[in-house]
Scaffold this motif. Structure first.
Motif, PDB file in Angstrom:
ATOM      1  N   LYS A 219     -60.068 -30.403 -67.259  1.00  0.00           N
ATOM      2  CA  LYS A 219     -59.421 -30.920 -68.240  1.00  0.00           C
ATOM      3  C   LYS A 219     -59.697 -29.675 -69.392  1.00  0.00           C
ATOM      4  O   LYS A 219     -60.920 -29.181 -69.874  1.00  0.00           O
ATOM      5  N   ILE A 220     -58.351 -28.636 -69.167  1.00  0.00           N
ATOM      6  CA  ILE A 220     -58.710 -27.088 -70.202  1.00  0.00           C
ATOM      7  C   ILE A 220     -56.832 -27.415 -70.505  1.00  0.00           C
ATOM      8  O   ILE A 220     -56.284 -27.784 -70.097  1.00  0.00           O
ATOM      9  N   VAL A 221     -57.854 -26.976 -72.534  1.00  0.00           N
ATOM     10  CA  VAL A 221     -56.399 -26.861 -73.325  1.00  0.00           C
ATOM     11  C   VAL A 221     -56.565 -25.802 -73.729  1.00  0.00           C
ATOM     12  O   VAL A 221     -57.133 -25.000 -73.860  1.00  0.00           O
ATOM     13  N   VAL A 222     -55.376 -24.455 -73.324  1.00  0.00           N
ATOM     14  CA  VAL A 222     -55.086 -22.982 -74.014  1.00  0.00           C
ATOM     15  C   VAL A 222     -54.437 -23.080 -75.517  1.00  0.00           C
ATOM     16  O   VAL A 222     -53.328 -22.924 -74.555  1.00  0.00           O
ATOM     17  N   ILE A 223     -54.347 -22.731 -76.248  1.00  0.00           N
ATOM     18  CA  ILE A 223     -53.669 -22.750 -77.668  1.00  0.00           C
ATOM     19  C   ILE A 223     -53.389 -21.564 -77.911  1.00  0.00           C
ATOM     20  O   ILE A 223     -54.162 -20.425 -78.652  1.00  0.00           O
ATOM     21  N   ASP A 224     -52.101 -20.827 -78.066  1.00  0.00           N
ATOM     22  CA  ASP A 224     -52.198 -19.894 -78.170  1.00  0.00           C
ATOM     23  C   ASP A 224     -53.067 -17.811 -77.381  1.00  0.00           C
ATOM     24  O   ASP A 224     -52.796 -16.362 -78.236  1.00  0.00           O
ATOM     25  N   GLY A 225     -54.176 -18.741 -76.628  1.00  0.00           N
ATOM     26  CA  GLY A 225     -55.067 -17.863 -76.382  1.00  0.00           C
ATOM     27  C   GLY A 225     -55.856 -17.513 -76.913  1.00  0.00           C
ATOM     28  O   GLY A 225     -56.595 -17.127 -76.180  1.00  0.00           O
ATOM     29  N   ASN A 226     -55.631 -18.352 -78.106  1.00  0.00           N
ATOM     30  CA  ASN A 226     -56.566 -18.448 -79.149  1.00  0.00           C
ATOM     31  C   ASN A 226     -57.998 -19.272 -78.694  1.00  0.00           C
ATOM     32  O   ASN A 226     -59.061 -19.257 -78.864  1.00  0.00           O
ATOM     33  N   THR A 227     -57.531 -20.487 -78.970  1.00  0.00           N
ATOM     34  CA  THR A 227     -57.974 -21.549 -79.224  1.00  0.00           C
ATOM     35  C   THR A 227     -58.141 -22.782 -77.806  1.00  0.00           C
ATOM     36  O   THR A 227     -56.377 -22.240 -77.019  1.00  0.00           O
ATOM     37  N   SER A 228     -59.649 -23.136 -77.467  1.00  0.00           N
ATOM     38  CA  SER A 228     -59.214 -23.324 -76.213  1.00  0.00           C
ATOM     39  C   SER A 228     -60.183 -25.355 -75.626  1.00  0.00           C
ATOM     40  O   SER A 228     -61.262 -24.889 -77.572  1.00  0.00           O
ATOM     41  N   TYR A 229     -60.194 -26.335 -75.409  1.00  0.00           N
ATOM     42  CA  TYR A 229     -60.770 -26.980 -75.098  1.00  0.00           C
ATOM     43  C   TYR A 229     -60.780 -27.157 -73.389  1.00  0.00           C
ATOM     44  O   TYR A 229     -60.540 -26.847 -72.505  1.00  0.00           O
ATOM     45  N   ILE A 230     -62.730 -27.956 -73.145  1.00  0.00           N
ATOM     46  CA  ILE A 230     -63.192 -27.902 -72.058  1.00  0.00           C
ATOM     47  C   ILE A 230     -63.901 -28.426 -72.183  1.00  0.00           C
ATOM     48  O   ILE A 230     -64.926 -29.179 -73.140  1.00  0.00           O
ATOM     49  N   GLY A 231     -64.206 -29.912 -71.766  1.00  0.00           N
ATOM     50  CA  GLY A 231     -65.102 -30.936 -71.316  1.00  0.00           C
ATOM     51  C   GLY A 231     -65.181 -31.964 -70.365  1.00  0.00           C
ATOM     52  O   GLY A 231     -63.987 -31.757 -69.338  1.00  0.00           O
ATOM     53  N   GLY A 232     -64.698 -33.447 -70.531  1.00  0.00           N
ATOM     54  CA  GLY A 232     -65.455 -34.425 -69.951  1.00  0.00           C
ATOM     55  C   GLY A 232     -64.527 -34.967 -70.262  1.00  0.00           C
ATOM     56  O   GLY A 232     -63.352 -36.417 -69.598  1.00  0.00           O
ATOM     57  N   PHE A 233     -63.706 -35.355 -71.358  1.00  0.00           N
ATOM     58  CA  PHE A 233     -62.871 -36.482 -71.801  1.00  0.00           C
ATOM     59  C   PHE A 233     -60.671 -35.897 -71.416  1.00  0.00           C
ATOM     60  O   PHE A 233     -61.472 -34.794 -71.101  1.00  0.00           O
ATOM     61  N   ASN A 234     -60.619 -36.706 -70.869  1.00  0.00           N
ATOM     62  CA  ASN A 234     -59.112 -36.973 -70.654  1.00  0.00           C
ATOM     63  C   ASN A 234     -58.105 -36.838 -71.927  1.00  0.00           C
ATOM     64  O   ASN A 234     -58.634 -37.710 -72.244  1.00  0.00           O
ATOM     65  N   ILE A 235     -57.193 -37.760 -71.020  1.00  0.00           N
ATOM     66  CA  ILE A 235     -55.872 -38.087 -72.553  1.00  0.00           C
ATOM     67  C   ILE A 235     -55.876 -39.546 -71.547  1.00  0.00           C
ATOM     68  O   ILE A 235     -55.336 -39.695 -70.637  1.00  0.00           O
ATOM     69  N   TYR A 248     -68.297 -48.868 -75.608  1.00  0.00           N
ATOM     70  CA  TYR A 248     -67.325 -47.228 -76.004  1.00  0.00           C
ATOM     71  C   TYR A 248     -68.300 -46.156 -74.666  1.00  0.00           C
ATOM     72  O   TYR A 248     -68.749 -46.017 -74.148  1.00  0.00           O
ATOM     73  N   TRP A 249     -66.884 -44.787 -75.208  1.00  0.00           N
ATOM     74  CA  TRP A 249     -66.883 -43.525 -74.027  1.00  0.00           C
ATOM     75  C   TRP A 249     -67.470 -42.595 -74.751  1.00  0.00           C
ATOM     76  O   TRP A 249     -67.014 -41.865 -75.212  1.00  0.00           O
ATOM     77  N   ARG A 250     -69.093 -42.236 -74.293  1.00  0.00           N
ATOM     78  CA  ARG A 250     -69.868 -41.204 -74.648  1.00  0.00           C
ATOM     79  C   ARG A 250     -69.085 -40.265 -73.499  1.00  0.00           C
ATOM     80  O   ARG A 250     -69.645 -39.876 -72.664  1.00  0.00           O
ATOM     81  N   ASP A 251     -68.980 -39.262 -74.398  1.00  0.00           N
ATOM     82  CA  ASP A 251     -68.284 -38.016 -73.319  1.00  0.00           C
ATOM     83  C   ASP A 251     -68.579 -36.660 -73.711  1.00  0.00           C
ATOM     84  O   ASP A 251     -69.785 -36.647 -75.584  1.00  0.00           O
ATOM     85  N   THR A 252     -68.697 -35.653 -73.660  1.00  0.00           N
ATOM     86  CA  THR A 252     -69.177 -34.289 -74.321  1.00  0.00           C
ATOM     87  C   THR A 252     -67.414 -32.873 -74.293  1.00  0.00           C
ATOM     88  O   THR A 252     -67.750 -32.910 -73.362  1.00  0.00           O
ATOM     89  N   HIS A 253     -67.070 -32.851 -75.046  1.00  0.00           N
ATOM     90  CA  HIS A 253     -66.456 -31.536 -74.816  1.00  0.00           C
ATOM     91  C   HIS A 253     -66.251 -30.677 -75.673  1.00  0.00           C
ATOM     92  O   HIS A 253     -67.311 -30.777 -76.967  1.00  0.00           O
ATOM     93  N   LEU A 254     -66.031 -29.872 -75.978  1.00  0.00           N
ATOM     94  CA  LEU A 254     -66.112 -28.722 -76.749  1.00  0.00           C
ATOM     95  C   LEU A 254     -64.701 -28.151 -76.777  1.00  0.00           C
ATOM     96  O   LEU A 254     -63.912 -27.810 -75.988  1.00  0.00           O
ATOM     97  N   ARG A 255     -64.630 -27.328 -78.136  1.00  0.00           N
ATOM     98  CA  ARG A 255     -63.615 -26.274 -78.920  1.00  0.00           C
ATOM     99  C   ARG A 255     -63.815 -25.367 -79.081  1.00  0.00           C
ATOM    100  O   ARG A 255     -64.737 -24.691 -79.432  1.00  0.00           O
ATOM    101  N   ILE A 256     -63.511 -24.135 -78.273  1.00  0.00           N
ATOM    102  CA  ILE A 256     -63.895 -22.790 -78.566  1.00  0.00           C
ATOM    103  C   ILE A 256     -62.646 -22.326 -78.582  1.00  0.00           C
ATOM    104  O   ILE A 256     -61.582 -21.913 -78.350  1.00  0.00           O
ATOM    105  N   HIS A 257     -63.101 -21.097 -80.267  1.00  0.00           N
ATOM    106  CA  HIS A 257     -62.077 -20.143 -80.783  1.00  0.00           C
ATOM    107  C   HIS A 257     -62.890 -19.038 -79.986  1.00  0.00           C
ATOM    108  O   HIS A 257     -63.483 -18.383 -80.356  1.00  0.00           O
ATOM    109  N   GLY A 258     -62.378 -17.542 -78.757  1.00  0.00           N
ATOM    110  CA  GLY A 258     -62.449 -16.884 -78.932  1.00  0.00           C
ATOM    111  C   GLY A 258     -62.293 -16.369 -77.778  1.00  0.00           C
ATOM    112  O   GLY A 258     -61.111 -16.974 -77.303  1.00  0.00           O
ATOM    113  N   ALA A 259     -62.761 -15.075 -77.202  1.00  0.00           N
ATOM    114  CA  ALA A 259     -62.521 -14.647 -75.610  1.00  0.00           C
ATOM    115  C   ALA A 259     -62.302 -15.335 -74.735  1.00  0.00           C
ATOM    116  O   ALA A 259     -61.691 -15.438 -73.576  1.00  0.00           O
ATOM    117  N   ALA A 260     -63.547 -16.341 -74.828  1.00  0.00           N
ATOM    118  CA  ALA A 260     -63.351 -17.261 -73.452  1.00  0.00           C
ATOM    119  C   ALA A 260     -62.699 -18.330 -73.396  1.00  0.00           C
ATOM    120  O   ALA A 260     -61.941 -18.555 -71.856  1.00  0.00           O
TER     121      ALA A 260
END
Length: 480
Positions: A219-235, A248-260
């Motif tokens: 589950k990966i999203v990358v926007i403009d190469g700067n901001t990204s998402y990774i974790g357990g949530f799907n769409i 209730y769906w309990r999951d964990t997801h990250l939003r990352i801004h930076g070189a990762a």
């Protein structure tokens, strides 16, 4: 006469089953599991094996490996161009062996100064994602196991169509098995607006090729190469709404801004280029990556570990084992599926036997019945080893996290099961940041208020029929 014919068929089935299974190198546990299927279910078992038991073809495996090598060479060049946001050393030298180990697994470097937000609620994650997508200026790259074009999927798809019409490069990669109900025609407007939609390589004509067992679970999203998402949530709706089946769906997801984000971008490019026709493949260029060193103002160091059936290394499993056996104080794990292989079980036993506090949180309801019963079986076994099993009763727990002491944590798409270790294409982030660990710790503690510990007394009250179902499910765990 009929009995003789049936006896011959059964004997012939058993011989052919043995020959078929032994033709391809595989774990002994998987061999016995498939033999059980083939012998217990004559004829029908062969159909199951044909579709679910055969490995990746050599040509497809070679394509995946070559795609990875090509993009890793590009990543090496990117590191030389932006040395201050990529590094090989941590300030905390005691953790340096972990950085070196994870770097060797995937040739993915350490990234510095990342900003990280944690989402444990589906609607909050979806809202943040949509807002980031709307702000995209150059590129949007999305890769999901499940991208379902229901209400939730259409909310995302509408934004993607609009951004493509504005001239933003939009590429959507999805697994057709996880995205049940989604059809290529659903992306007609996106493509007409200049975007791209593509199924992952292993789900292309898989029915005709008799291979249905290898899924892109990332589950990966990358926007403009700067901001990204990774974790357990799907769409899909079930990830953001309370449903009758899951609650209730309990999951964990990250939003990352930076070189990762560059590491996740590289992972996306590998997966896209090996899946897309040549005319739609993308070439490496700096616009895809985070190179604005002035805006790298976060405090989190991150590496990315990915794995898949195209490699025999089982990188993410090795990452789990490394952290579990290295812990000095605690290992806290959240996973929807607890079907570990012998090596991970041994690691958990070593940790618990060394005085490390090992807590594992699992859901109280199934989304896959066989896997759930196998999860219960392994949970029963692990509590005998002084490992605490907490059963989450606040809905469906789908988070895939691991906390080691106060030093390192992992958040990604990989479950604690053999499928994630061997059969799925997975990705997880390794984070070095005590503040992030404290946030994940608090989420874990809050979840504990909705849990019931599995105790020997509770196990003793399980019915013989339930124990039987757990035992049977466990026999098939190497191939679930």
């Amino acid at each position: 006469m009929l009995l003789s014919i049936l006896t011959f068929i059964y004997f012939f089935n058993a011989v052919i089953a043995l020959i078929t299974i032994l033709m391809k190198p595989r774990d002994v546990s998987a061999i016995w599991a498939w033999l059980l299927v083939l012998i217990a279910l004559p004829v029908f078992g062969f159909f199951l094996y044909l579709f679910f038991g055969r490995g990746l073809g050599d040509k497809k495996k070679y394509r995946l490996q070559q795609s990875d090598l090509k993009e890793l060479e590009n990543l090496a060049q990117l590191q030389e161009d932006s040395l201050s946001i990529f590094d090989s050393e941590l300030e905390n030298t005691e953790l340096q062996p972990f950085v070196d180990f994870f770097s060797l697994l995937n040739r993915m470097p350490l990234t510095r100064k990342n900003e990280v937000d944690i989402f444990s609620d589906g609607e909050e994650k979806l809202t943040a994602l949509i807002e980031d997508l709307k702000q995209a200026k150059k590129s949007i790259h999305i890769e999901y196991y499940a991208f379902v074009t229901d209400k939730t999927g259409k909310r995302i798809l509408k934004v993607l169509e609009e951004k493509a019409a504005e001239g933003v490069e939009v590429r959507l990669l999805y697994d057709s098995f996880g995205s049940r109900g989604t059809k290529p025609k659903d992306f007609t407007q996106l493509i007409q607006n200049g975007g791209f939609a593509q199924t992952f390589i292993t789900s292309q004509r898989a029915l005709l090729k008799l291979r249905l067992n290898y899924h892109d679970h990332r589950k990966i999203v990358v926007i403009d190469g700067n901001t990204s998402y990774i974790g357990g949530f799907n769409i899909a709706d079930q990830y953001v709404e309370t449903t009758k089946r899951f609650g209730y769906w309990r999951d964990t997801h990250l939003r990352i801004h930076g070189a990762a984000s560059s590491l996740l971008q590289m992972r996306f490019l590998m997966d896209w280029n090996v899946s897309a026709p040549e005319k739609n493949q993308v070439s490496y260029h700096l616009d895809y990556f985070f190179t604005d060193e002035q805006s790298a103002t976060g405090s989190t160091d991150i590496q990315v570990v990915a794995s898949g059936p195209n490699s025999e290394k089982e990188q993410i499993k090795l990452a789990f084992i490394k952290l579990i056996t290295s812990a000095k104080e605690r290992v806290w794990i959240q996973t929807p599926y607890l079907v570990p292989d012998d090596s991970v079980i041994a690691a958990l036993k070593i940790a618990a036997g060394s005085g490390v506090e090992v807590k594992i949180m699992i859901p109280d309801r199934p989304d896959h019945p066989f896997i759930y019963r196998a999860t219960q079986y392994y949970a029963r076994q692990l509590i005998k080893e002084n490992i605490e099993i907490q059963v989450y009763r606040g809905g469906f727990l789908h988070a895939k996290t691991l906390i080691m002491d106060d030093e390192i944590c992992m958040v990604g798409s990989a479950n604690q099961d053999i499928r994630s270790y061997k059969l799925n294409f997975e990705a997880t982030a390794v984070l070095y940041d005590k503040k992030i660990i404290q946030q994940l710790e608090q989420i874990f503690i809050d979840d504990l208020t909705k849990c019931e510990e599995m105790t020997p007394e509770i196990v003793a009250e399980m019915s013989a029929w339930l124990i039987f179902k757990q035992q049977i499910s466990r026999l098939f765990s190497p191939i679930l």
